[in-house]
Design an enzyme around this catalytic site. Structure first.
Site, PDB file in Angstrom:
ATOM      1  N   TYR A 255    -104.596  -2.092 -72.173  1.00 51.45           N
ATOM      2  CA  TYR A 255    -103.511  -2.930 -72.697  1.00 51.45           C
ATOM      3  C   TYR A 255    -103.392  -4.200 -71.853  1.00 51.45           C
ATOM      4  O   TYR A 255    -102.506  -4.334 -71.014  1.00 51.45           O
ATOM      5  CB  TYR A 255    -102.187  -2.176 -72.703  1.00 51.45           C
ATOM      6  CG  TYR A 255    -102.015  -1.165 -73.805  1.00 51.45           C
ATOM      7  CD1 TYR A 255    -102.936  -1.057 -74.855  1.00 51.45           C
ATOM      8  CD2 TYR A 255    -100.922  -0.309 -73.826  1.00 51.45           C
ATOM      9  CE1 TYR A 255    -102.770  -0.129 -75.868  1.00 51.45           C
ATOM     10  CE2 TYR A 255    -100.745   0.621 -74.844  1.00 51.45           C
ATOM     11  CZ  TYR A 255    -101.670   0.712 -75.855  1.00 51.45           C
ATOM     12  OH  TYR A 255    -101.495   1.631 -76.860  1.00 51.45           O
ATOM     13  N   GLY A 256    -104.295  -5.111 -72.087  1.00 53.51           N
ATOM     14  CA  GLY A 256    -104.331  -6.353 -71.324  1.00 53.51           C
ATOM     15  C   GLY A 256    -105.475  -6.323 -70.316  1.00 53.51           C
ATOM     16  O   GLY A 256    -106.024  -5.267 -70.007  1.00 53.51           O
TER      17      GLY A 256
END
Length: 329
Positions: free
Chosen positions: A56-57
């Site tokens: 996530y990122g």
């Protein structure tokens, strides 16, 4: 105000959880202090089961965010049950769950970031192409090495869940469940969850913002946003699908709640084990979302919603064509 509870990884958690994806996997992520305010609001409101992922990122951004939150608010460490998805290449999100060295290295890196915060549940984000039995035996091995507490499942079919359950207990299942995504395969997993008393993390419970009319047209979706490539958010399908929201708005208005609250309360009503995990960086929105667990829908309202879902065909798939092959394997 407290909200209904369910047990995940041996701890009692709220029946609405919190999804952290948009706090870092976002063309314009919020500032860390903004995210912290929302995360604290979630925990304080009772949303104590959190969903994150290694990808996530960039560079484990979501894991770093969580670690920094616990550094600032160490009193929340024991309150939060942390469910982490991984076993995937960080750039392509290609499944790597058949490579024990990759997953072990990944987990050790996550733990080095989190410090003394336990990884309560770990699951593959998507099943690898290898036989399921091999992939889940890898998870059992890494669990025995002490790299995480319990094993979860993500985007798996009933058939795969049955196979996995013969190898290990499953702490939680993460699949997309919403009034915008309730196809037969998803309904079957909800039934399986109820029958086996295994909680479900219902991700994208507000249809990625579609049910809340975040976007008035396909052009409103910003460049770089994943939804630009999702068929149900494109062209004529977008406008056809808005007819579903029109119907849901009417029910919510008659009940005196927001459509978002109706959508979340409906997921909670599906069984004693469903946990919607809406995400937001707005503390007031987080509180409103979490309080939805206390909204009771009447049998008439549930029947009306069921009739709508049975008669309305959502146009377009929930992921781009190339990603559909990895869903509900």
């Amino acid at each position: 105000m407290s909200i209904p509870q369910v047990t995940v990884a041996g701890k009692s958690v709220g029946r609405v959880g919190y999804g952290l994806m948009q706090l870092t996997w976002n063309p314009k992520p919020p500032a860390e202090e903004v995210s912290f305010a929302a995360m604290k609001a979630a925990a304080d409101a009772g949303a104590t089961c959190w969903s994150t992922a290694t990808f996530y990122g960039p560079d484990f951004a979501n894991i770093h965010l969580i670690a920094n939150f616990f550094k600032k608010y160490p009193e929340y460490k024991d309150k939060i049950v942390l469910v982490i998805k991984g076993g995937a290449d960080y750039t392509t999100i290609a499944p790597k769950g058949d490579d024990i060295d990759f997953v072990r290295k990944e987990l050790k890196h996550v733990q080095s970031i989190l410090g003394d915060k336990t990884i309560d549940v770990f699951s593959y984000a998507r099943l690898p192409d290898a036989p399921l039995e091999e992939a889940f035996k890898i998870l059992v091995t890494l669990q025995k090495e002490g790299l995480f507490k319990d094993i979860g499942a993500s985007e798996m079919s009933v058939e795969s869940l049955d196979k996995a359950l013969k190898i290990t207990p499953i702490a939680i299942i993460e699949i997309e469940v919403s009034l915008f995504s309730f196809e037969p395969a998803i309904r079957s997993v909800v039934d399986w969850s109820r029958n086996h008393k295994v909680p479900i993390f219902a991700y994208s419970p507000l249809g990625r913002g579609f049910l809340t009319r975040t976007y008035k047209s396909p052009e409103d979706i910003p460049e770089g946003d994943f939804k630009k490539y999702v068929p149900r958010f494109q062209g004529e399908a977008f406008y056809e699908n808005l007819k579903l929201v029109d119907k849901l708005d009417e029910i919510a208005q008659a009940k005196g709640v927001e459509t978002s609250q109706l959508a979340l309360a409906w997921i909670v009503s599906l069984s004693d084990y469903t946990i919607p995990i809406p995400g937001s960086s707005n503390p007031d929105r987080v509180k409103s979302n979490t309080s939805s667990a206390n909204i009771k829908l009447t049998s008439d309202e549930l029947t009306t919603i069921s009739d709508i879902l049975d008669s309305f065909e959502v146009k377009g798939t929930r992921y781009p064509a190339h990603a559909m092959k990895d869903l509900m394997k």
